[in-house]
Motif scaffolding. Structure first.
Motif, mmCIF file in Angstrom:
data_model
loop_
_atom_site.group_PDB
_atom_site.id
_atom_site.type_symbol
_atom_site.label_atom_id
_atom_site.label_comp_id
_atom_site.label_asym_id
_atom_site.label_seq_id
_atom_site.Cartn_x
_atom_site.Cartn_y
_atom_site.Cartn_z
ATOM 1 N N ALA A 169 0.839 -1.202 0.000
ATOM 2 C CA ALA A 169 0.000 0.000 0.000
ATOM 3 C C ALA A 169 0.874 1.252 0.000
ATOM 4 O O ALA A 169 0.566 2.247 -0.682
ATOM 5 N N LEU A 170 1.963 1.203 0.746
ATOM 6 C CA LEU A 170 2.904 2.321 0.768
ATOM 7 C C LEU A 170 3.620 2.478 -0.574
ATOM 8 O O LEU A 170 3.902 3.598 -1.019
ATOM 9 N N GLU A 171 3.918 1.381 -1.204
ATOM 10 C CA GLU A 171 4.662 1.417 -2.466
ATOM 11 C C GLU A 171 3.833 1.965 -3.632
ATOM 12 O O GLU A 171 4.365 2.660 -4.499
ATOM 13 N N TYR A 172 2.534 1.660 -3.659
ATOM 14 C CA TYR A 172 1.754 1.945 -4.860
ATOM 15 C C TYR A 172 0.644 2.976 -4.684
ATOM 16 O O TYR A 172 -0.122 3.227 -5.613
ATOM 17 N N GLY A 173 0.568 3.581 -3.497
ATOM 18 C CA GLY A 173 -0.437 4.619 -3.306
ATOM 19 C C GLY A 173 -0.289 5.763 -4.295
ATOM 20 O O GLY A 173 -1.285 6.327 -4.774
ATOM 21 N N LYS A 174 0.939 6.109 -4.649
ATOM 22 C CA LYS A 174 1.170 7.206 -5.590
ATOM 23 C C LYS A 174 0.652 6.890 -6.985
ATOM 24 O O LYS A 174 0.474 7.786 -7.811
ATOM 25 N N HIS A 175 0.380 5.626 -7.246
ATOM 26 C CA HIS A 175 -0.183 5.216 -8.534
ATOM 27 C C HIS A 175 -1.704 5.039 -8.448
ATOM 28 O O HIS A 175 -2.319 4.503 -9.376
ATOM 29 N N ASN A 176 -2.296 5.464 -7.337
ATOM 30 C CA ASN A 176 -3.729 5.318 -7.099
ATOM 31 C C ASN A 176 -4.159 3.851 -7.103
ATOM 32 O O ASN A 176 -5.253 3.507 -7.541
ATOM 33 N N ILE A 177 -3.264 2.996 -6.621
ATOM 34 C CA ILE A 177 -3.610 1.594 -6.421
ATOM 35 C C ILE A 177 -3.783 1.392 -4.921
ATOM 36 O O ILE A 177 -2.839 1.548 -4.151
ATOM 37 N N ARG A 178 -5.000 1.096 -4.524
ATOM 38 C CA ARG A 178 -5.299 0.894 -3.104
ATOM 39 C C ARG A 178 -5.197 -0.602 -2.792
ATOM 40 O O ARG A 178 -5.717 -1.432 -3.531
ATOM 41 N N ILE A 179 -4.525 -0.927 -1.696
ATOM 42 C CA ILE A 179 -4.304 -2.321 -1.330
ATOM 43 C C ILE A 179 -4.729 -2.521 0.123
ATOM 44 O O ILE A 179 -4.173 -1.906 1.037
ATOM 45 N N ASN A 180 -5.731 -3.357 0.310
ATOM 46 C CA ASN A 180 -6.290 -3.606 1.630
ATOM 47 C C ASN A 180 -6.446 -5.105 1.866
ATOM 48 O O ASN A 180 -6.343 -5.909 0.934
ATOM 49 N N ALA A 181 -6.719 -5.461 3.105
ATOM 50 C CA ALA A 181 -6.953 -6.863 3.453
ATOM 51 C C ALA A 181 -8.286 -6.992 4.182
ATOM 52 O O ALA A 181 -8.785 -6.044 4.784
ATOM 53 N N ILE A 182 -8.832 -8.192 4.104
ATOM 54 C CA ILE A 182 -10.025 -8.574 4.864
ATOM 55 C C ILE A 182 -9.603 -9.657 5.850
ATOM 56 O O ILE A 182 -8.878 -10.585 5.491
ATOM 57 N N ALA A 183 -10.048 -9.555 7.093
ATOM 58 C CA ALA A 183 -9.752 -10.586 8.095
ATOM 59 C C ALA A 183 -11.058 -11.190 8.597
ATOM 60 O O ALA A 183 -11.652 -10.700 9.552
ATOM 61 N N PRO A 184 -11.516 -12.260 7.946
ATOM 62 C CA PRO A 184 -12.762 -12.903 8.400
ATOM 63 C C PRO A 184 -12.540 -13.696 9.679
ATOM 64 O O PRO A 184 -11.432 -14.155 9.979
ATOM 65 N N GLY A 185 -13.623 -13.873 10.409
ATOM 66 C CA GLY A 185 -13.639 -14.819 11.517
ATOM 67 C C GLY A 185 -14.127 -16.163 11.001
ATOM 68 O O GLY A 185 -13.810 -16.556 9.881
ATOM 69 N N VAL A 186 -14.906 -16.875 11.807
ATOM 70 C CA VAL A 186 -15.447 -18.171 11.381
ATOM 71 C C VAL A 186 -16.627 -17.925 10.441
ATOM 72 O O VAL A 186 -17.619 -17.307 10.826
ATOM 73 N N ILE A 187 -16.491 -18.383 9.208
ATOM 74 C CA ILE A 187 -17.484 -18.150 8.162
ATOM 75 C C ILE A 187 -18.007 -19.483 7.641
ATOM 76 O O ILE A 187 -17.262 -20.457 7.556
ATOM 77 N N GLU A 188 -19.255 -19.539 7.279
ATOM 78 C CA GLU A 188 -19.889 -20.747 6.737
ATOM 79 C C GLU A 188 -19.333 -21.045 5.346
ATOM 80 O O GLU A 188 -19.794 -20.500 4.347
ATOM 81 N N THR A 189 -18.328 -21.876 5.286
ATOM 82 C CA THR A 189 -17.684 -22.269 4.034
ATOM 83 C C THR A 189 -17.406 -23.766 4.077
ATOM 84 O O THR A 189 -17.607 -24.414 5.114
ATOM 85 N N PRO A 190 -16.914 -24.352 2.981
ATOM 86 C CA PRO A 190 -16.578 -25.781 3.013
ATOM 87 C C PRO A 190 -15.575 -26.139 4.113
ATOM 88 O O PRO A 190 -15.577 -27.269 4.603
ATOM 89 N N ILE A 191 -14.738 -25.199 4.513
ATOM 90 C CA ILE A 191 -13.762 -25.475 5.578
ATOM 91 C C ILE A 191 -14.471 -25.789 6.895
ATOM 92 O O ILE A 191 -14.071 -26.686 7.639
ATOM 93 N N THR A 192 -15.549 -25.061 7.175
ATOM 94 C CA THR A 192 -16.241 -25.275 8.452
ATOM 95 C C THR A 192 -17.032 -26.572 8.476
ATOM 96 O O THR A 192 -17.436 -27.020 9.553
ATOM 97 N N ASP A 193 -17.266 -27.190 7.329
ATOM 98 C CA ASP A 193 -17.976 -28.473 7.305
ATOM 99 C C ASP A 193 -17.242 -29.519 8.141
ATOM 100 O O ASP A 193 -17.873 -30.347 8.817
ATOM 101 N N GLU A 194 -15.919 -29.490 8.081
ATOM 102 C CA GLU A 194 -15.122 -30.433 8.876
ATOM 103 C C GLU A 194 -15.138 -30.050 10.356
ATOM 104 O O GLU A 194 -15.181 -30.923 11.224
ATOM 105 N N TRP A 195 -15.104 -28.754 10.624
ATOM 106 C CA TRP A 195 -15.108 -28.310 12.022
ATOM 107 C C TRP A 195 -16.394 -28.706 12.732
ATOM 108 O O TRP A 195 -16.388 -28.964 13.935
#
Length: 249
Positions: A169-195
């Protein structure tokens, strides 16, 4: 439409958060490249998009392969003419084990698919965004913020995703490229089927302020915010979508 005339790549787009994101982006006007190693389910996502009047293409990809990630970006340009949004969403975990018991090959695979893939996605997407700007969204996890016992490889990879997001984000902000992350918690997905098959599921499924697990669409809504112009002054951040997991119960 919040993504009218935009073109997006969504890795891990065959199911779960990736599929929900691809469907939502399309409904908001984006043309979508659905990229996943699971060809059957990936093509199913494309079919769902087309049934709803959207425009999408599927390409099989191993996100840990530089050549295949580069090919996905190239195919996106060939099909749609540009790239505005890159969602580096694909990821895996290893089975719960103490660090001494984690097989080296499992560690390497988790890091390759969950963190190296983010590096590769940005490496090949950013050159296509330098002239006109864009939005990159990397899927991390609350495990990458608070740590998670018995999942050291996954936790390390997701912590790395957050760090990479800040640096770039620091490297490319001057190029108007925004870089962010999402941090999900426990979400209903195929992974949780095993849990759900484990004795700890009743505790795990309510271990947050809202006392429930999240739905893929709830994470996709956060993805949409970061992809759209509504977040035009947001970069380098990690948006937590966890029902208050980091707060405890």
């Amino acid at each position: 439409m919040r993504l009218k005339d935009k073109v997006a790549i969504v890795t891990g787009g065959s199911s779960g958060i990736g599929r929900a994101t691809a469907l939502l982006f399309s409904s908001e006007g984006a043309q979508v490249m659905v990229a996943d190693i699971n060809e059957e389910l990936g093509r199913e996502t494309v079919q769902l998009i087309k049934e709803n009047g959207g425009d999408a293409v599927f390409q099989r990809v191993d996100v840990s392969s530089p050549e295949q990630v580069q090919a996905v970006v190239k195919a996106t340009i060939e099909n749609f003419g540009k790239l505005n949004i890159m969602v580096n969403n694909a990821g895996i975990s290893h089975g719960e084990k103490k660090i001494e018991d984690v097989p080296i090959e499992d560690w390497d695979k988790v890091v390759d698919v969950s963190m190296k893939s983010v590096f590769l996605g940005m490496k090949y997407a950013i050159p296509e965004m330098l002239e006109h700007g864009g939005s990159i969204i990397n899927t991390a996890s609350v495990a990458g913020i608070k740590g998670q016992k018995l999942l050291a490889g996954y936790t390390a990879a997701k912590s790395g995703v957050i760090a990479i997001t800040k640096s770039t984000a620091l490297e490319y902000g001057k190029h108007n490229i925004r870089i962010n992350a999402i941090a999900p918690g426990v979400i209903e997905t195929p992974i949780t089927d095993e849990w759900k098959k484990t004795p700890k599921w009743p505790i795990l499924s309510t271990a947050n302020a809202l006392r429930r697990i999240g739905q893929p669409e709830e994470v996709a809504n956060a993805m949409l915010f970061l992809a759209s112009d509504e977040s035009s002054f947001v970069t380098g951040t990690t948006l937590v979508v966890d029902g208050g997991t980091l707060l405890g119960k």
